[in-house]
Design a protein around this motif. Structure first.
Motif, PDB file in Angstrom:
ATOM      1  N   HIS A 132     -43.195  63.566  19.454  1.00 35.24           N
ATOM      2  CA  HIS A 132     -43.332  64.986  19.789  1.00 35.24           C
ATOM      3  C   HIS A 132     -42.196  65.763  19.121  1.00 35.24           C
ATOM      4  O   HIS A 132     -41.084  65.256  19.001  1.00 35.24           O
ATOM      5  CB  HIS A 132     -43.233  65.190  21.302  1.00 35.24           C
ATOM      6  N   THR A 148     -47.371  67.164  17.856  1.00 35.07           N
ATOM      7  CA  THR A 148     -47.458  65.711  18.023  1.00 35.07           C
ATOM      8  C   THR A 148     -47.803  65.013  16.715  1.00 35.07           C
ATOM      9  O   THR A 148     -48.473  65.564  15.852  1.00 35.07           O
ATOM     10  CB  THR A 148     -48.519  65.301  19.075  1.00 35.07           C
ATOM     11  N   ARG A 154     -49.359  61.200  15.844  1.00 35.24           N
ATOM     12  CA  ARG A 154     -49.953  60.001  16.441  1.00 35.24           C
ATOM     13  C   ARG A 154     -50.354  59.058  15.309  1.00 35.24           C
ATOM     14  O   ARG A 154     -51.053  59.446  14.384  1.00 35.24           O
ATOM     15  CB  ARG A 154     -51.171  60.383  17.264  1.00 35.24           C
ATOM     16  N   GLU A 189     -42.277  58.441  22.142  1.00 36.66           N
ATOM     17  CA  GLU A 189     -42.668  57.799  23.397  1.00 36.66           C
ATOM     18  C   GLU A 189     -42.540  56.290  23.234  1.00 36.66           C
ATOM     19  O   GLU A 189     -42.675  55.755  22.134  1.00 36.66           O
ATOM     20  CB  GLU A 189     -44.105  58.175  23.763  1.00 36.66           C
ATOM     21  N   ASN A 190     -42.302  55.607  24.342  1.00 38.60           N
ATOM     22  CA  ASN A 190     -42.192  54.147  24.308  1.00 38.60           C
ATOM     23  C   ASN A 190     -43.508  53.572  23.788  1.00 38.60           C
ATOM     24  O   ASN A 190     -44.561  53.807  24.370  1.00 38.60           O
ATOM     25  CB  ASN A 190     -41.894  53.623  25.713  1.00 38.60           C
ATOM     26  N   ASN A 249     -44.556  50.644  23.956  1.00 38.51           N
ATOM     27  CA  ASN A 249     -45.016  49.507  24.763  1.00 38.51           C
ATOM     28  C   ASN A 249     -45.350  48.301  23.893  1.00 38.51           C
ATOM     29  O   ASN A 249     -46.491  47.821  23.861  1.00 38.51           O
ATOM     30  CB  ASN A 249     -46.208  49.905  25.638  1.00 38.51           C
TER      31      ASN A 249
END
Length: 145
Positions: A49, A84, A86, A121-122, A124
């Motif tokens: 972001h 953003t 992505r 963002e993490n 994961n």
């Protein structure tokens, strides 16, 4: 369980380099996302972001730390409207990481004077067995002046 500082130093890491970027309004620079100790890990996507008024992300290239199938390369979507970025695979499978080094290179363009943060963002991360892997994820700051 609390993760110790020593464990985090040994954990996979991903962050913008440099962590702080200076831009003049209208100036274009490359901002690299670098990963360490990512070999064999997967992630469903990378999501970042930023404030699109202060900085425009013009395009993205993929680095050697991301495994690329040339027949089905990842897809990078930049939305200035939402600020953003992505990155996802184009075949519905997770992104696969080949090791450390450059993950992404962002070509950014300075906008209005001020500062913006590039927040990641993490992702994961998961290992080859699908087990979650704790990682150190950091963002960066761009100062437009």
């Amino acid at each position: 369980a609390a993760t110790t500082m020593a464990a985090m130093r040994l954990a996979p890491r991903i962050a913008p380099q440099p962590s702080a970027l200076d831009l003049a309004p209208g100036e274009t620079k490359m901002w690299t996302i670098v990963g360490m100790d990512l070999a064999g890990l997967t992630a469903d996507e990378l999501l970042l972001h930023y404030d699109s008024k202060a900085m425009d992300v013009m395009d993205i290239s993929f680095g050697a730390a991301l495994s690329i199938d040339l027949m089905k390369p990842p897809v990078a979507t930049i939305s200035a409207a939402t600020g953003t970025i992505r990155v996802k695979s184009s075949d519905g499978k997770p992104l696969v990481f080949a090791g450390g080094g450059e993950v992404l290179a962002l070509r950014v363009h300075g906008g209005v004077t001020g500062e913006t943060f590039l927040v990641m963002e993490n992702p994961n991360f998961r290992d080859a067995r699908g087990k979650a892997v704790v990682a150190a994820v950091a963002g960066g700051k761009a100062l437009v002046n």
